[in-house]
Design an enzyme around this catalytic site. Structure first.
Site, mmCIF file in Angstrom:
data_model
loop_
_atom_site.group_PDB
_atom_site.id
_atom_site.type_symbol
_atom_site.label_atom_id
_atom_site.label_comp_id
_atom_site.label_asym_id
_atom_site.label_seq_id
_atom_site.Cartn_x
_atom_site.Cartn_y
_atom_site.Cartn_z
ATOM 1 N N GLY A 1 9.165 -0.761 -48.573
ATOM 2 C CA GLY A 1 10.346 -1.611 -48.488
ATOM 3 C C GLY A 1 10.496 -2.421 -49.776
ATOM 4 N N THR B 1 7.870 -1.281 -36.183
ATOM 5 C CA THR B 1 6.812 -2.279 -36.388
ATOM 6 C C THR B 1 7.134 -3.614 -35.699
ATOM 7 O OG1 THR B 1 7.829 -2.656 -38.561
ATOM 8 C CG2 THR B 1 5.854 -1.315 -38.516
ATOM 9 N N GLN C 1 1.684 0.081 -26.916
ATOM 10 C CA GLN C 1 3.105 0.260 -27.201
ATOM 11 C C GLN C 1 3.447 1.684 -26.728
ATOM 12 O OE1 GLN C 1 4.136 0.777 -31.332
ATOM 13 N NE2 GLN C 1 6.194 -0.042 -31.065
ATOM 14 N N LYS D 1 -3.833 9.025 -36.767
ATOM 15 C CA LYS D 1 -4.003 8.642 -38.176
ATOM 16 C C LYS D 1 -5.089 7.585 -38.363
ATOM 17 C CE LYS D 1 -0.790 6.145 -40.535
ATOM 18 N NZ LYS D 1 0.441 5.941 -41.344
ATOM 19 N N ARG E 1 3.266 12.292 -40.751
ATOM 20 C CA ARG E 1 3.096 12.926 -42.061
ATOM 21 C C ARG E 1 1.659 13.383 -42.325
ATOM 22 N NH1 ARG E 1 6.067 8.009 -44.991
ATOM 23 N NH2 ARG E 1 5.592 7.052 -42.974
ATOM 24 N N ASN F 1 7.283 -4.480 -50.535
ATOM 25 C CA ASN F 1 6.637 -5.110 -49.390
ATOM 26 C C ASN F 1 5.290 -4.440 -49.133
ATOM 27 O OD1 ASN F 1 6.136 -6.493 -46.970
ATOM 28 N ND2 ASN F 1 7.143 -4.882 -45.775
HETATM 29 C C1 UD1 Z 1 5.957 -0.159 -43.607
HETATM 30 C C2 UD1 Z 1 6.992 -1.260 -43.880
HETATM 31 C C3 UD1 Z 1 7.391 -1.229 -45.351
HETATM 32 C C4 UD1 Z 1 6.150 -1.412 -46.183
HETATM 33 C C5 UD1 Z 1 5.092 -0.359 -45.855
HETATM 34 C C6 UD1 Z 1 3.809 -0.671 -46.576
HETATM 35 C C7 UD1 Z 1 8.281 -1.618 -41.844
HETATM 36 C C8 UD1 Z 1 9.553 -1.345 -41.144
HETATM 37 N N1 UD1 Z 1 8.151 -1.067 -43.051
HETATM 38 O O1 UD1 Z 1 6.554 1.098 -43.828
HETATM 39 O O2 UD1 Z 1 8.301 -2.253 -45.649
HETATM 40 O O3 UD1 Z 1 6.492 -1.346 -47.545
HETATM 41 O O4 UD1 Z 1 4.818 -0.364 -44.450
HETATM 42 O O5 UD1 Z 1 2.816 0.250 -46.291
HETATM 43 O O6 UD1 Z 1 7.439 -2.325 -41.308
HETATM 44 N N2 UD1 Z 1 3.377 1.187 -36.161
HETATM 45 C C9 UD1 Z 1 3.242 0.906 -34.813
HETATM 46 N N3 UD1 Z 1 4.282 1.123 -33.988
HETATM 47 C C10 UD1 Z 1 5.468 1.590 -34.403
HETATM 48 C C11 UD1 Z 1 5.631 1.900 -35.785
HETATM 49 C C12 UD1 Z 1 4.564 1.671 -36.647
HETATM 50 O O7 UD1 Z 1 2.175 0.459 -34.392
HETATM 51 O O8 UD1 Z 1 6.360 1.747 -33.573
HETATM 52 C C13 UD1 Z 1 2.245 0.966 -37.071
HETATM 53 C C14 UD1 Z 1 1.729 2.232 -37.722
HETATM 54 O O9 UD1 Z 1 0.680 2.776 -36.948
HETATM 55 C C15 UD1 Z 1 1.256 1.739 -39.074
HETATM 56 C C16 UD1 Z 1 2.108 0.514 -39.364
HETATM 57 O O10 UD1 Z 1 2.668 0.131 -38.126
HETATM 58 O O11 UD1 Z 1 -0.084 1.298 -39.031
HETATM 59 C C17 UD1 Z 1 3.203 0.790 -40.390
HETATM 60 O O12 UD1 Z 1 4.030 1.848 -39.916
HETATM 61 P P1 UD1 Z 1 4.521 3.008 -40.894
HETATM 62 O O13 UD1 Z 1 5.372 3.911 -40.102
HETATM 63 O O14 UD1 Z 1 3.374 3.570 -41.626
HETATM 64 O O15 UD1 Z 1 5.454 2.157 -41.879
HETATM 65 P P2 UD1 Z 1 5.849 2.495 -43.370
HETATM 66 O O16 UD1 Z 1 6.901 3.525 -43.374
HETATM 67 O O17 UD1 Z 1 4.639 2.757 -44.149
HETATM 68 CA CA CA Z 2 2.422 3.097 -43.687
#
Ligand code: UD1
Ligand code: CA
Length: 451
Positions: free
Chosen positions: A140, A79, A73, A23, A16, A170
């Protein structure tokens, strides 16, 4: 003592953001956003952080350097899957694992500390942070049982209408008991989006009748997560306010905080006054009792006490004490102004040292020069330091009087006590206590120096 190891998730693509830059490396108040998460996690832990990288891994690694250990990863499968990558380093280790997201720069170290302390006292396997807010921001939702205990986290994309209405969100910071975490991660179900959500560990603990503890925060600002450039600007504004407030509480007067931009690494002494539209970047440090601005940009510059800098642009320069400069003055890399130097309007200094008490009032360019104490640089003086191929030095002694509009054709040495007439073009070294005039200037008489 319990080992507390942070795991920071920083592998996501940040789709995004619509950016070529990962990012995590987008800057907030001059610093890549991931550094804030790193600092907060480090303050609350006992062990070197593990950072999960993926998208733009090499760039993130290069920026973070020694401050973390890295696991990759390869595919961003969520996550939960991201945390799983840390097992190769941390599996089999007792203690607590603190998981935070690299895109939450405003989460304070003290809050992360509270989270860790709460888990240390928790008989259950995990504690998480939640916040109650009117605007759900895509977070969440925290689903609770009738008795108030936490039941699950439902991601917005999966939530039904009644869950969407839940106001408890969350935050995205968790502290786990280590051995429970590694087994639980393997049991996370695949989400309808094809990802393994860390948030599903909550329901797994509940299924096992293990208590999940939630700390409800009240400061929504701390929970700003950066998913788009709109959030980036929000985070920037909130961080700027936080930084400015800290300086004001330390004794710095900021006339108009809304228009004063101070980056994270800047230091400012007490009783310094910042006028509006002042920008302080990088490793800038400013002493006490200075007046800076309005309309001033300072980068990576060291300023002593009691200096006045008005409408100026300074980069990689040094000002000792009681320097007075501007308006419309520019210091470039390697400019060094000694105590009590006065530099007036429309001057530029680069790679030069102006010793104590030098006065350079109007319209001058000084490059690659060493200027002795108490020398006066007349209006419009120019060091002609560049011959089209190379830069050449100019050395001017103490108590010299350079007349208005003098051209100093480098390499050149002007002895102490010398004087140049207005409009002189000086191409040959000038001995001490000698007056030169004309074009090219030639010696006309010997001078008597005032004591
Ligand atoms: C996530 C949470 C959500 C919370 C929100 C708060 C989950 C499933 N959801 O959503 O409940 O309210 O954050 O900001 O956790 N990342 C990885 N590898 C991956 C996916 C993500 O390292 O495969 C990292 C991203 O770089 C980021 C973080 O995890 O720093 C969160 O990922 P993002 O996709 O931003 O989650 P949100 O949709 O914000
Ligand atoms: Ca996020």
């Amino acid at each position: 003592m319990t080992t507390i190891t942070p795991v920071i998730l920083a592998a996501g693509q940040g789709t995004r953001m619509k950016s070529k830059l990962p990012k995590m490396l987008h800057k907030i108040c001059g610093q890549p956003m991931v550094f804030y998460a790193l600092d907060a996690a480090r303050a609350a832990s006992t062990d070197t952080p593990v950072m999960v990288v993926g998208h733009g891994a090499e760039a993130v690694r290069a920026a973070v350097g020694e401050a973390a250990r890295f696991v990759v990863q390869e595919e961003q499968l969520g996550t939960g899957h991201a945390v799983m990558q840390a097992e190769s380093l941390l599996g089999g280790q007792d203690g607590l694992v603190l998981v935070t997201y690299g895109d939450m720069p405003l989460l304070r170290a003290e809050t992360v500390q509270r989270l860790v302390e709460a888990q240390q006292a928790n008989p259950g396997p995990l504690t998480l942070l939640t916040v109650i807010a009117e605007d759900p921001r895509g977070f969440g939702r925290i689903v609770r049982n009738a008795d108030g205990t936490v039941k699950a986290i439902v991601e917005e994309a999966q939530a039904d209408t009644s869950q969407l209405a839940i106001k408890e969100l969350n935050v995205g910071a968790y502290c786990f008991r280590s051995e429970w975490l590694w087994t639980a991660l393997k049991r996370i179900p695949l989400s309808p989006k094809g990802e393994y959500y860390l948030t599903d560990t909550v329901a797994l603990a509940v299924e096992e009748n293990l208590p999940v503890q939630a700390i409800v925060m009240d400061d929504m600002v701390e929970t700003i997560g950066v998913n788009s450039r709109v959030h980036l600007a929000e985070a920037e504004a909130a961080m700027r306010k936080r930084i400015n407030t800290a300086h004001m509480l330390n004794g710095v007067t900021i006339i108009q905080p809304e228009t004063t931009y101070i980056e994270a690494g800047v230091r400012i002494g007490a009783d310094t006054v910042l006028w509006p539209n002042t920008y302080l970047h990088g490793k800038t440090s400013i002493g006490e009792d200075c007046t800076i601005g309005p309309n001033t940009i300072i980068r990576n510059t060291k300023i002593g006490d009691r200096c006045k800098v008005l409408m100026a642009d300074l980069e990689s320069a040094v000002l000792e004490n009681d320097v007075d400069m501007g308006p419309f003055a520019r210091l470039r890399k390697g400019a060094h102004l000694g105590n009590h130097v006065h530099m007036g309007n429309f001057g530029e200094v680069k790679d030069s040292h102006l010793a104590e008490g030098v006065k350079m009032g109007h319209f001058s360019y000084i490059g690659n020069a060493e200027i002795g104490a108490n020398t006066n640089i007349g209006a419009g003086t120019i060091t002609c330091n560049y011959d089209g191929a190379k830069k050449h030095p100019t050395t001017i002694g103490e108590d010299v009087f350079i007349g208005s509009d003098t051209m100093l054709v480098a390499p050149l040495t002007i002895g102490a006590g010398a004087r140049t007439g207005a409009g002189a073009v000086v191409t040959k070294n000038v001995p001490e206590d000698t007056l030169v005039v004309g074009m090219p200037a030639r010696a006309i008489r010997k001078l008597e120096r005032k004591k």
